[in-house]
Design a protein around this motif. Structure first.
Motif, mmCIF file in Angstrom:
data_model
loop_
_atom_site.group_PDB
_atom_site.id
_atom_site.type_symbol
_atom_site.label_atom_id
_atom_site.label_comp_id
_atom_site.label_asym_id
_atom_site.label_seq_id
_atom_site.Cartn_x
_atom_site.Cartn_y
_atom_site.Cartn_z
ATOM 1 N N LYS A 126 2.400 1.968 -3.413
ATOM 2 C CA LYS A 126 1.434 2.543 -4.361
ATOM 3 C C LYS A 126 1.350 4.053 -4.181
ATOM 4 N N ALA A 176 2.692 -2.406 -7.591
ATOM 5 C CA ALA A 176 2.972 -0.968 -7.559
ATOM 6 C C ALA A 176 4.387 -0.671 -8.054
ATOM 7 N N SER A 219 0.844 -1.208 0.000
ATOM 8 C CA SER A 219 0.000 0.000 0.000
ATOM 9 C C SER A 219 0.872 1.249 0.000
#
Lengths: 335, 101
Positions: free
Chosen positions: A172, B69, A169
């Motif tokens: 990102k 990501a 997370s």
């Protein structure tokens, strides 16, 4: 009453436990001074102090309000510096938090294991039924407490899984911040927008966020399991030739559609002529593919019918050759 | 439109097949995921408008040591937009992928 021997056993177990916790100290390498947030001297602190931030932020606002190119360029530099400094703080605090999570969980598990083993041992070797009963009850209660901590704090997940999600997370959000800093001016990515991203960056590195991401993943996995294949037709693996042929067919077809679509908004004589020419060609191609097709079909309908003809090649690759011929595309030897 | 694709095929064979399907059907890939029976993947396509250009499809495998990501922010993905990330069968094995165009 506990007998003397039982008390001795329990005492030995607890003493050895406290010794283990000191001996088994697995933490991390020493933090370099320039990365140590507590390493402060009179002139320099790695931490971004509030008064420093306040000064920078006021200067940033002034530069933005000036509005000229030079000021906006400086504001952009200042924005990036401020974001980076906050990011360093968040990063350092996160790394410490992550290390504490690992160390805390490992220590808790180790102590809990030793206690369980110690209680089991004490129960086994103690004399007297009452002592056994009391130790058995303590052991059961302890196991219950351990399970409760696992369930309530960690939702029965391993720290590795939670931290991995937290890192994902964070990556990102970090990628988004860096991309914006690299590409966007202060008009498109103000410091305040970056500030909001930094808040998200910070919270992405919390235990709650990691658990939430894991839960979301579990939901996705559950949804994935429902992707039904029953009744769904299978596509044959496309060969290189298949792909090359469809690319050529689409290139020709797309030219016709582009000419027609341009004339919907551009009514210049050239655009209209190009559109008419494209539609005439499209009608000829359709006639070759479907000799029974009507000649007075509306223009849009002609293009849609051709789309439909091309779509037939999805499941019948022999149509590709037919389409190549109809569109007047020369075929190479290997097709 | 939904279609299945053999998950025992290589990543390039599956990418090529998905791109073929996009061009032949005038649709664009919206999602690609594992199916519920055998080693099949399920591709979902959505309609495109007349004149709409659908850029080349790029599918990258996400190594175990990296996150989607990281792949999205790598030079391989420069100038491309993420469509989705998921797990599919590649050569019969569950593999994390990201799809870009």
């Amino acid at each position: 009453m506990f007998k003397k021997s039982s008390l001795t056993v329990i005492t030995i177990v607890f003493i050895s436990l406290s010794g283990c916790s000191r001996v088994v100290k697995v933490d991390r390498p020493r933090v370099p001074k320039v990365l140590d947030r507590d390493a402060v001297n009179e002139t320099f602190s790695i931490q971004y102090a509030i008064d420093e931030f306040e000064k920078d932020y006021k200067r940033y606002k002034t530069l933005v309000l000036n509005g000229d190119d030079a000021s906006l360029g400086l504001a952009r530099i200042l924005r990036d510096v401020m974001i980076d400094r906050i990011r360093v703080d968040v990063e350092l605090n996160y790394r410490e938090y992550e290390a504490r999570l690992f160390a805390g969980r490992a220590a808790f598990d180790s102590v809990a294991d030793f206690l369980e083993l110690g209680l089991a041992l004490a129960t086994t070797i103690s004399n007297g039924e009452r002592v056994k009963t009391v130790l058995g009850a303590v052991s059961t209660a302890f196991k219950g407490n351990r399970l409760s901590i696992n369930k309530n704090f960690f939702r029965e997940r391993t720290i590795e899984a939670i931290v991995s999600k937290m890192q994902e997370s964070r990556e990102k959000v970090k990628a988004r911040i860096l991309r914006n800093m690299l590409e966007a001016s202060v008009k498109n990515y103000s410091f305040e927008a970056g500030w909001t991203d930094l808040v998200e960056f910070f919270y992405a590195g919390t235990l709650q966020s990691g658990l939430q991401a894991l839960t979301a993943d579990a939901g996705t996995a559950a949804a994935r399991a429902k992707a039904r294949t029953e009744g769904v037709e299978q596509l044959r693996i496309a060969s290189l030739q298949d792909l090359e042929m469809i690319q050529k067919i689409r290139a020709e077809h797309d030219k016709l559609e582009a000419a027609w679509a341009t004339a919907r908004t551009n009514t210049s004589p050239q655009a209209v002529a190009a559109s008419n020419e494209a539609i005439t060609k499209a009608r000829q191609i359709l006639k070759r593919l479907d000799p029974d097709s009507r000649e007075d079909l509306p223009e849009r309908e002609v293009l849609l019918r051709l789309r439909s003809k091309i779509s037939e090649s999805l499941d019948d690759r022999s149509k590709l050759v037919e389409l190549m011929e109809a569109y007047g595309i020369p075929q190479t030897g290997n097709q | 439109m939904k279609r299945t694709i053999d998950g025992n095929a290589t990543l390039e064979e599956q990418r090529r097949t998905l791109r073929f399907a996009e061009l032949a059907s005038f649709k664009k890939l919206d999602n690609y995921e594992m199916g519920d029976i055998g080693e099949l993947n399920v591709a979902s396509f959505i309609d495109t408008e007349i004149g709409e250009k659908v850029p080349e499809l790029v599918i990258l495998e996400v190594p175990e040591s990296r996150t989607p990501a990281e792949i999205i922010s790598s030079p391989f993905a420069a100038g491309k937009r993420l469509i989705f990330d998921s797990t599919v069968f590649i050569e019969g094995k569950e593999t994390k992928i990201v799809a870009l165009r």
